[in-house]
Design a protein around this motif. Sequence first.
Motif, PDB file in Angstrom:
ATOM      1  N   LEU A 197       1.821  14.582   6.014  1.00 38.09           N
ATOM      2  CA  LEU A 197       0.970  13.402   5.899  1.00 38.09           C
ATOM      3  C   LEU A 197       0.614  13.125   4.445  1.00 38.09           C
ATOM      4  O   LEU A 197       0.645  11.975   3.986  1.00 38.09           O
ATOM      5  N   TYR A 198       0.274  14.177   3.692  1.00 42.33           N
ATOM      6  CA  TYR A 198      -0.062  14.006   2.276  1.00 42.33           C
ATOM      7  C   TYR A 198       1.132  13.444   1.497  1.00 42.33           C
ATOM      8  O   TYR A 198       0.964  12.579   0.618  1.00 42.33           O
ATOM      9  N   LEU A 199       2.320  13.930   1.802  1.00 39.80           N
ATOM     10  CA  LEU A 199       3.505  13.447   1.096  1.00 39.80           C
ATOM     11  C   LEU A 199       3.809  11.989   1.433  1.00 39.80           C
ATOM     12  O   LEU A 199       4.266  11.227   0.579  1.00 39.80           O
ATOM     13  N   GLU A 200       3.561  11.596   2.675  1.00 46.72           N
ATOM     14  CA  GLU A 200       3.719  10.190   3.047  1.00 46.72           C
ATOM     15  C   GLU A 200       2.755   9.333   2.227  1.00 46.72           C
ATOM     16  O   GLU A 200       3.116   8.256   1.726  1.00 46.72           O
ATOM     17  N   LEU A 201       1.530   9.806   2.086  1.00 45.13           N
ATOM     18  CA  LEU A 201       0.525   9.100   1.314  1.00 45.13           C
ATOM     19  C   LEU A 201       0.922   9.044  -0.161  1.00 45.13           C
ATOM     20  O   LEU A 201       0.811   7.998  -0.819  1.00 45.13           O
ATOM     21  N   TYR A 202       1.412  10.176  -0.668  1.00 47.38           N
ATOM     22  CA  TYR A 202       1.821  10.232  -2.078  1.00 47.38           C
ATOM     23  C   TYR A 202       3.036   9.348  -2.330  1.00 47.38           C
ATOM     24  O   TYR A 202       3.150   8.720  -3.385  1.00 47.38           O
ATOM     25  N   PHE A 234       1.744   5.945  -2.776  1.00 47.18           N
ATOM     26  CA  PHE A 234       1.139   5.831  -4.098  1.00 47.18           C
ATOM     27  C   PHE A 234       2.197   5.677  -5.181  1.00 47.18           C
ATOM     28  O   PHE A 234       2.088   4.830  -6.073  1.00 47.18           O
ATOM     29  N   GLN A 235       3.252   6.495  -5.124  1.00 43.25           N
ATOM     30  CA  GLN A 235       4.285   6.440  -6.152  1.00 43.25           C
ATOM     31  C   GLN A 235       5.015   5.102  -6.169  1.00 43.25           C
ATOM     32  O   GLN A 235       5.400   4.616  -7.230  1.00 43.25           O
ATOM     33  N   LYS A 236       5.192   4.510  -4.986  1.00 39.04           N
ATOM     34  CA  LYS A 236       5.818   3.186  -4.942  1.00 39.04           C
ATOM     35  C   LYS A 236       4.955   2.167  -5.670  1.00 39.04           C
ATOM     36  O   LYS A 236       5.469   1.305  -6.381  1.00 39.04           O
ATOM     37  N   GLN A 237       3.626   2.297  -5.474  1.00 35.17           N
ATOM     38  CA  GLN A 237       2.717   1.392  -6.180  1.00 35.17           C
ATOM     39  C   GLN A 237       2.742   1.663  -7.680  1.00 35.17           C
ATOM     40  O   GLN A 237       2.778   0.746  -8.495  1.00 35.17           O
ATOM     41  N   GLU A 238       2.741   2.932  -8.043  1.00 35.35           N
ATOM     42  CA  GLU A 238       2.729   3.309  -9.455  1.00 35.35           C
ATOM     43  C   GLU A 238       4.008   2.895 -10.150  1.00 35.35           C
ATOM     44  O   GLU A 238       3.994   2.450 -11.300  1.00 35.35           O
ATOM     45  N   THR A 239       5.143   2.998  -9.449  1.00 37.40           N
ATOM     46  CA  THR A 239       6.431   2.658 -10.039  1.00 37.40           C
ATOM     47  C   THR A 239       6.488   1.182 -10.431  1.00 37.40           C
ATOM     48  O   THR A 239       7.164   0.806 -11.394  1.00 37.40           O
ATOM     49  N   LEU A 240       5.766   0.347  -9.699  1.00 39.12           N
ATOM     50  CA  LEU A 240       5.740  -1.072 -10.030  1.00 39.12           C
ATOM     51  C   LEU A 240       5.219  -1.299 -11.446  1.00 39.12           C
ATOM     52  O   LEU A 240       5.576  -2.268 -12.110  1.00 39.12           O
ATOM     53  N   PHE A 241       4.360  -0.366 -11.898  1.00 34.36           N
ATOM     54  CA  PHE A 241       3.747  -0.508 -13.214  1.00 34.36           C
ATOM     55  C   PHE A 241       4.359   0.422 -14.266  1.00 34.36           C
ATOM     56  O   PHE A 241       4.479   0.062 -15.431  1.00 34.36           O
ATOM     57  N   LEU A 242       4.747   1.629 -13.832  1.00 35.46           N
ATOM     58  CA  LEU A 242       5.183   2.633 -14.800  1.00 35.46           C
ATOM     59  C   LEU A 242       6.678   2.909 -14.778  1.00 35.46           C
ATOM     60  O   LEU A 242       7.203   3.531 -15.703  1.00 35.46           O
TER      61      LEU A 242
END
Length: 296
Positions: free
Chosen positions: A159-164, A167-175
């Motif tokens: 579950l934590y990895l699904e959440l992470y 998050f990474q997909k959102q972060e990748t949009l910026f970074l």
Amino acid sequence: MLNSKKSETLETYILGDDLRYYENLKYLPLTPYPSSIQSAMIVYCFRGKAQIQVHDSMHWIMPKELMILFPGQYVSFNEVSADFQTITLVISLSLHSDALSGVPLFSPHFFFYMRSHFVYRQSETDIQRLFNFFGLVKEKITSSDLYRRELITHLIRYLYLELYNYFQKQETLFLGNRQETRKEELTNKFFALIMEHFRENKDVAFYADKLCITSKYLSMVIKETSGKSAKDWIIEYIILEIKALLKNTNLNVQEIALKTNFANQSSLGRFFRKHTGMSLSQYRIASLDGTGEVLK
């Protein structure tokens, strides 16, 4: 098979000191005033609503929403509707840490992100997957499997990895795509140490020594990776703890000074005024009468 929609009877299942599983839970094991939680919590609301505040972010949790809380966050729980019901997992710090281990280290930005992104709206497909997850956890808690703790650890990690991953997909949009750096690894370790030791140790040197680096280098790394200095993060956790304790009217100032490892009431008061612009009594009065923005 979960029966949360068929019954309002509270059901509780326990795995030693590591995990408590509740079906049809109304009152979450949280305080009405902000306090640092020592366990992780996974909460799915299927009926009613309640007000949750995590650090400075307030939210009304509603049906079809999943809430994830991490140890060390400052959380309050208020204004519960008569029909509020949840499926809730309360996860020990030990089990939470084990679930986070064994995988690449999480970016420190993820933990900052989780301070304001702790509720996730669930689609019908998400809800089915979530109920499958809860069903598997319940099955393992109630089983006689020799390795049931390890199996539950993997389920929570999933579950934590699904959440992470989200998050990474959102972060990748910026970074963009990038690998975690040695500096981010140090930042992760620094925050883990803060959550464990901030009440007793307020000096950057203590944390630098634990990490086998100099105070100057630690300060530079934390500033670069988080936008705030190591000292500022330590102070933030101490101030949040003091505010939480001030809102607990059962504690006098001397008791709060002892709990936060200040020499006396005077040194506690000077520290609090320096970093908030308010005296201890001003903050306590404001927090009790329900007025003003100082309640954060």
